[in-house]
Design an enzyme around this catalytic site. Structure first.
Site, mmCIF file in Angstrom:
data_model
loop_
_atom_site.group_PDB
_atom_site.id
_atom_site.type_symbol
_atom_site.label_atom_id
_atom_site.label_comp_id
_atom_site.label_asym_id
_atom_site.label_seq_id
_atom_site.Cartn_x
_atom_site.Cartn_y
_atom_site.Cartn_z
ATOM 1 N N SER A 54 41.654 59.422 37.230
ATOM 2 C CA SER A 54 41.303 58.810 35.950
ATOM 3 C C SER A 54 41.114 59.908 34.921
ATOM 4 O O SER A 54 40.209 60.743 35.047
ATOM 5 C CB SER A 54 40.008 58.003 36.078
ATOM 6 O OG SER A 54 39.500 57.763 34.771
ATOM 7 N N GLY A 56 32.953 47.772 29.445
ATOM 8 C CA GLY A 56 31.764 46.911 29.492
ATOM 9 C C GLY A 56 31.515 46.169 28.196
ATOM 10 O O GLY A 56 30.392 45.761 27.903
ATOM 11 N N SER A 71 38.920 45.883 32.770
ATOM 12 C CA SER A 71 39.298 45.817 34.186
ATOM 13 C C SER A 71 40.663 45.157 34.364
ATOM 14 O O SER A 71 41.506 45.665 35.115
ATOM 15 C CB SER A 71 38.231 45.094 35.004
ATOM 16 O OG SER A 71 38.013 43.804 34.494
ATOM 17 N N ASP A 97 41.835 36.480 31.960
ATOM 18 C CA ASP A 97 42.043 37.841 31.460
ATOM 19 C C ASP A 97 43.352 38.426 31.973
ATOM 20 O O ASP A 97 44.156 38.975 31.217
ATOM 21 C CB ASP A 97 40.887 38.749 31.907
ATOM 22 C CG ASP A 97 39.545 38.233 31.462
ATOM 23 O OD1 ASP A 97 39.514 37.301 30.631
ATOM 24 O OD2 ASP A 97 38.522 38.741 31.956
ATOM 25 N N TYR A 107 26.992 36.848 35.758
ATOM 26 C CA TYR A 107 28.230 36.073 35.632
ATOM 27 C C TYR A 107 28.379 35.162 36.861
ATOM 28 O O TYR A 107 28.643 33.974 36.742
ATOM 29 C CB TYR A 107 29.433 37.020 35.511
ATOM 30 C CG TYR A 107 30.762 36.306 35.392
ATOM 31 C CD1 TYR A 107 31.344 36.080 34.149
ATOM 32 C CD2 TYR A 107 31.437 35.834 36.521
ATOM 33 C CE1 TYR A 107 32.551 35.409 34.031
ATOM 34 C CE2 TYR A 107 32.629 35.166 36.420
ATOM 35 C CZ TYR A 107 33.191 34.965 35.176
ATOM 36 O OH TYR A 107 34.380 34.297 35.070
HETATM 37 C C1 GLA Z 1 35.323 37.015 32.051
HETATM 38 C C2 GLA Z 1 36.185 36.537 33.221
HETATM 39 C C3 GLA Z 1 37.106 35.399 32.805
HETATM 40 C C4 GLA Z 1 36.338 34.294 32.085
HETATM 41 C C5 GLA Z 1 35.442 34.883 31.008
HETATM 42 C C6 GLA Z 1 34.560 33.853 30.385
HETATM 43 O O1 GLA Z 1 36.114 37.616 31.089
HETATM 44 O O2 GLA Z 1 36.969 37.599 33.703
HETATM 45 O O3 GLA Z 1 37.777 34.897 33.932
HETATM 46 O O4 GLA Z 1 35.624 33.512 32.994
HETATM 47 O O5 GLA Z 1 34.623 35.923 31.496
HETATM 48 O O6 GLA Z 1 35.334 32.950 29.669
#
Ligand code: GLA
Length: 392
Positions: A68, A122, A128, A172, A221
């Site tokens: 990295s 973050g 990621s 994402d 989360y």
């Molecule tokens: C993060 C997760 C996604 C989604 C969002 C909230 O980014 O990686 O899959 O759940 O939070 O919308």
């Protein structure tokens, strides 16, 4: 925000010699549709032009060596004996992709990879997914194969869920891989069908980082997801026609309210109302009605804060200050929650003033200097790859 491929290539050359593959992947911001993806719901993200570059060359000793350039660190693993051993380290993301590809029977020979990116970490902008998608494309090419969008996104989601241990949905990885310049993406996470929607020319997307860091692999989360899934399980049990929370209405939820915890009820209510807001936001975009779109963002933030319980004071104050500024149509938290960034829709000709005022008022209110970025919807990794192939 620049394609800093040069730096990645130079770092790779110095450490490992000439490269064979180079792939880039953007970050993402979600305009509306939060925490809906893992119950088959609707999201409206777009890819944005922060980039991670993955540079790869073969090696003969059967090892996978990741360097990295951001962290100035190298990690080396033996491909044959790779097991699931996440360490809470940057290398979990690329190593997780290797692990999933191996699980899926892809045969990988030794390689060295350099990673370099400018995605804020973050901040809720999917650093990621950006690393994972760039890594996956380089590894697939190294293995002499390619995967279509949905499968590529799934490899990266599995790496996040099963290797890193963050229980995220598919949004994402999907938009980071499949985004298209000048378009927001309405993604149906049940059918995996998507629609590309233009943003009006005279509007800018401004991202403001509260500088409060969030971490998906940390508990919060996952706790929210557990609460949502517990509520969904009650709905499935009581109303067999409901396969996913996406199928439920507010009336369904009301009818099952006394069978679930207050937390599950509130989390599910956020999701049911959020899916409806995404559909309305689509209408608003198709009519270039930014006032309506902005109101939906404001309602989405309130729902995220009050029903989903996943905002924080700093982000709430960033949203409040934004909404007091002239030219701001809407403002809300974006991403997984508990910190990170807000996304704001602002009249193009008032963007500079907006950013200036927002930063100084946020500093006065919290003592924190926020980073702000004016972004346009950009190409995802597959479109970037196609554009490069076209140049060859
Ligand atoms: C993060 C997760 C996604 C989604 C969002 C909230 O980014 O990686 O899959 O759940 O939070 O919308």
């Amino acid at each position: 925000m620049m394609v800093d491929e040069e730096r990645a290539l130079r770092a790779h050359q110095e450490r490992f010699g000439p490269h064979e593959q180079v792939f880039t992947a953007p970050a993402r911001v979600n305009l509306i549709g939060e925490h809906t993806d893992y119950t088959g719901g609707l999201v409206m993200p777009m890819a944005i032009e922060f980039l991670t570059t993955a540079v790869l060359s073969s090696r003969q000793d059967g090892r996978a060596v990741f360097y990295s350039e951001n962290y100035g660190e190298e990690v080396s693993i033996d491909l044959d004996s790779l097991e699931r051993t996440p360490r809470g380290h940057w290398s979990d993301y690329p190593v997780g992709v290797v692990w999933v590809l191996k699980q899926q029977g892809v045969s990988l020979s030794g390689f060295s990879m350099t990673l370099w990116g400018d995605v804020p970490l973050g901040a809720g902008l999917s650093s990621s997914a950006s690393v994972q998608v760039a890594t996956a494309l380089a590894l697939l090419k190294h293995a002499g194969m390619m995967l279509p969008l949905e499968q590529l996104a799934n490899v990266c989601r599995r790496a996040e869920n099963e290797y890193v241990g963050a229980k995220t949905g598919i949004m994402d990885q999907f938009v980071v891989a499949g985004g298209v310049a000048h378009r927001a993406m309405l993604l149906d996470c049940r059918s995996m069908q998507f629609e590309l929607l233009p943003l009006p020319e005279d509007v800018r997307v401004v991202i403001c980082n509260s500088m409060v860091k969030h971490q998906l692999a940390n508990g919060e989360y996952g706790d929210r997801r557990d609460e949502v899934e517990a509520g969904q399980a009650v709905l499935q049990r009581e109303r067999p026609q409901i396969k996913l929370l996406r199928d439920a209405t507010l009336a369904d939820l009301d009818a099952c309210a006394d069978k679930m915890t207050a937390a599950s009820l509130a989390r599910c209510r956020h999701i049911v109302t959020e899916n409806a807001r995404v559909l309305e936001a689509r209408e608003a975009l198709l009519q270039s009605d930014m006032v309506r779109f902005g109101k939906l963002m404001v309602a989405a933030h309130a729902s995220f804060r009050d029903d989903f319980g996943a905002s924080c004071d700093e982000v709430d104050s960033l949203v409040e200050i934004a909404l007091q500024q002239p030219g701001c149509y809407g403002s809300r938290i974006t991403g997984g929650g508990f910190g990170g960034c807000t996304v704001n829709l602002v009249r193009a000709d008032m963007t500079e003033e907006f950013v200036g005022h927002l930063r100084s008022r946020y500093l006065a209110a919290t003592g924190i200097a926020a980073d702000c970025f004016v972004c346009a919807p950009s190409d995802g990794a597959l479109a970037l790859m196609a554009a490069k192939d076209g140049l060859k």
